[in-house]
Design a protein around this motif. Structure first.
Motif, short mmCIF file in Angstrom:
data_model
loop_
_atom_site.label_atom_id
_atom_site.label_comp_id
_atom_site.label_asym_id
_atom_site.label_seq_id
_atom_site.Cartn_x
_atom_site.Cartn_y
_atom_site.Cartn_z
N CYS A 123 0.83 -1.21 0.00
CA CYS A 123 0.00 0.00 0.00
C CYS A 123 0.87 1.26 0.00
CB CYS A 123 -0.94 -0.01 1.21
SG CYS A 123 -2.02 -1.45 1.23
N LYS A 124 2.16 1.10 0.19
CA LYS A 124 3.11 2.21 0.05
C LYS A 124 3.88 2.11 -1.26
CE LYS A 124 7.06 4.20 2.58
NZ LYS A 124 8.00 3.95 3.70
N ILE A 125 4.32 0.91 -1.59
CA ILE A 125 5.29 0.76 -2.68
C ILE A 125 4.65 0.74 -4.07
CG2 ILE A 125 6.90 -0.95 -3.66
CD1 ILE A 125 7.89 -1.43 -0.79
N MET A 126 3.46 0.17 -4.19
CA MET A 126 2.85 0.02 -5.50
C MET A 126 2.08 1.29 -5.90
SD MET A 126 3.87 -3.01 -6.17
CE MET A 126 2.99 -3.38 -7.69
N ALA A 127 2.10 1.61 -7.19
CA ALA A 127 1.21 2.65 -7.72
C ALA A 127 -0.18 2.05 -7.88
CB ALA A 127 1.73 3.13 -9.07
N ILE A 128 -1.22 2.84 -7.54
CA ILE A 128 -2.60 2.39 -7.71
C ILE A 128 -3.29 3.34 -8.68
CG2 ILE A 128 -4.78 1.78 -6.57
CD1 ILE A 128 -2.42 0.11 -5.63
N GLU A 129 -3.43 2.88 -9.90
CA GLU A 129 -3.96 3.73 -10.97
C GLU A 129 -5.35 4.25 -10.62
OE1 GLU A 129 -4.60 3.19 -15.70
OE2 GLU A 129 -3.03 2.00 -14.75
N GLN A 130 -6.22 3.38 -10.10
CA GLN A 130 -7.61 3.78 -9.83
C GLN A 130 -7.71 4.88 -8.77
OE1 GLN A 130 -8.63 -0.65 -9.81
NE2 GLN A 130 -10.64 0.27 -9.82
N LEU A 131 -6.68 5.00 -7.93
CA LEU A 131 -6.68 6.04 -6.89
C LEU A 131 -5.78 7.22 -7.28
CD1 LEU A 131 -6.30 3.83 -3.68
CD2 LEU A 131 -8.38 4.91 -4.54
N GLY A 132 -5.07 7.10 -8.40
CA GLY A 132 -4.08 8.12 -8.74
C GLY A 132 -2.95 8.15 -7.74
N LYS A 133 -2.71 7.00 -7.07
CA LYS A 133 -1.66 6.95 -6.05
C LYS A 133 -0.33 6.58 -6.69
CE LYS A 133 -0.14 3.59 -3.24
NZ LYS A 133 1.27 3.97 -3.24
N HIS A 152 5.72 4.40 -4.12
CA HIS A 152 6.61 4.93 -3.08
C HIS A 152 5.98 6.01 -2.22
CE1 HIS A 152 9.70 3.66 -6.31
NE2 HIS A 152 9.46 2.65 -5.50
N ALA A 153 4.65 5.98 -2.08
CA ALA A 153 3.95 6.93 -1.19
C ALA A 153 2.79 6.17 -0.54
CB ALA A 153 3.43 8.11 -1.99
N TRP A 154 2.59 6.41 0.74
CA TRP A 154 1.49 5.71 1.42
C TRP A 154 0.16 6.06 0.80
CZ3 TRP A 154 1.99 1.66 4.26
CH2 TRP A 154 3.13 1.47 5.05
N CYS A 155 -0.68 5.07 0.65
CA CYS A 155 -2.06 5.30 0.24
C CYS A 155 -2.78 6.01 1.39
CB CYS A 155 -2.75 3.96 -0.05
SG CYS A 155 -4.51 4.14 -0.37
N PRO A 156 -3.60 7.03 1.11
CA PRO A 156 -4.29 7.73 2.19
C PRO A 156 -5.27 6.84 2.94
CG PRO A 156 -5.07 8.48 0.03
CD PRO A 156 -3.87 7.62 -0.22
N HIS A 157 -5.63 5.70 2.36
CA HIS A 157 -6.57 4.79 3.03
C HIS A 157 -5.87 3.74 3.89
CE1 HIS A 157 -9.61 6.65 0.59
NE2 HIS A 157 -9.02 6.26 -0.52
N ALA A 169 -10.38 -2.56 -7.43
CA ALA A 169 -10.22 -3.92 -7.93
C ALA A 169 -8.75 -4.30 -8.05
CB ALA A 169 -10.92 -4.06 -9.27
N GLU A 170 -7.90 -3.33 -8.45
CA GLU A 170 -6.48 -3.68 -8.62
C GLU A 170 -5.84 -4.00 -7.27
OE1 GLU A 170 -5.92 0.67 -10.11
OE2 GLU A 170 -3.91 -0.13 -9.86
N CYS A 171 -6.35 -3.42 -6.18
CA CYS A 171 -5.85 -3.79 -4.85
C CYS A 171 -6.32 -5.20 -4.50
CB CYS A 171 -6.36 -2.82 -3.79
SG CYS A 171 -5.87 -1.11 -4.03
N ALA A 172 -7.61 -5.47 -4.75
CA ALA A 172 -8.17 -6.78 -4.41
C ALA A 172 -7.48 -7.89 -5.19
CB ALA A 172 -9.67 -6.79 -4.68
#
Ligand code: SF4
Ligand code: SF4
Length: 172
Positions: A18-28, A31-36, A51-54
Motif C-alpha cells: 500500500c506504500k510501494i505500488m502505484a494504484i492507478e484507480q486512486l491516482g496513487k 513509493h507513497a502511502w495510500c491515504p486509506h 479492484a487492482e488492490c483486491a
C-alpha cells in the motif's frame, strides 16, 4: 492488499504494497502511502478497495519457497512478477535493503538462472531501475511506461543493457 494467499500465508501486519505500488484507480503514485492505509494495521476501505488492490498478491504471499525473512514488512521490499521476470520493489527509505544477507545472494542466483531462461531480475526504487545480473548491476535510471529495457547478450550472458522507446524496440 490481500488478507491471505494460496500458500496459507497471511499479510498480517504487513501493509508494504500500500506504500510501494502505484494504484492507478486512486491516482496513487509508487513509493507513497495510500491515504486509506493505516500502516501495519490495514486498509480502512477494505470492502470497497479498488479492484487492482483486491487482485494484488505479492510473490512472498504466493510462493511457499520464500520464508519469513522475505516477508515485505521484514525485507523492506515487495517482490512482484511481470511478463519479463521478477521485480524487487524497494521501500524508498531502504533502497539497498535487497543487498543485505540473505537477499542479494539469492536474488543474484535468480538472475543467473534467469540468463538461462530469458527471465530478467530488476530492482525498482525511488532511485530508478537497476537490472541485476550474476556479477553486475546495470543502473538504468527511470524507465517510463512507453519505454522498455533491451539487453545485449553474449550467448545467454547479459553484457549490457539500455532503455529504449517501445516503438524503437519494436523496430530493433
Ligand atoms: S506486500 Fe504482500 S504480504 Fe505485504 S500486505 Fe501486500 S500482499 Fe500482503
Ligand atoms: S485502497 Fe486499501 S488496499 Fe488499496 S492501496 Fe489503499 S490501503 Fe492499500
Amino acid at each position: 492488499m490481500t488478507s491471505s494467499g494460496m500458500t496459507g500465508k497471511l499479510c498480517g501486519d504487513c501493509t508494504m504494497c500500500c506504500k510501494i505500488m502505484a494504484i492507478e484507480q486512486l491516482g496513487k503514485p509508487a513509493h507513497a502511502w495510500c491515504p486509506h492505509c493505516q500502516p501495519r494495521r490495514g486498509c480502512t476501505i477494505y470492502r470497497d478497495r479498488p479492484a487492482e488492490c483486491a487482485a494484488f498478491s505479492c510473490l512472498w504471499l504466493m510462493n511457499d519457497l520464500l520464508d519469513h525473512d522475505w516477508k515485505p514488512s521484514k525485507a523492506r521490499f515487495v517482490l512482484t512478477t511481470s511478463d519479463d521476470g521478477i521485480e524487487v520493489r524497494c521501500d524508498p527509505g531502504y533502497p539497498d535493503a535487497w543487498r543485505r544477507a540473505p537477499y542479494e545472494a539469492e536474488i543474484r542466483e535468480w538472475a543467473r538462472s534467469g540468463e538461462e531462461h530469458d527471465v530478467t531480475v530488476i530492482v525498482i526504487s525511488n532511485r530508478g531501475v537497476v537490472l541485476i545480473t550474476p556479477e553486475h548491476d546495470f543502473d538504468l535510471g527511470e524507465v517510463g511506461p512507453d519505454e522498455r529495457i533491451v539487453r545485449e547478450l553474449e550467448g545467454t550472458r547479459v553484457v549490457d543493457a539500455r532503455v529504449v522507446k517501445i516503438d524503437t524496440a519494436a523496430k530493433a
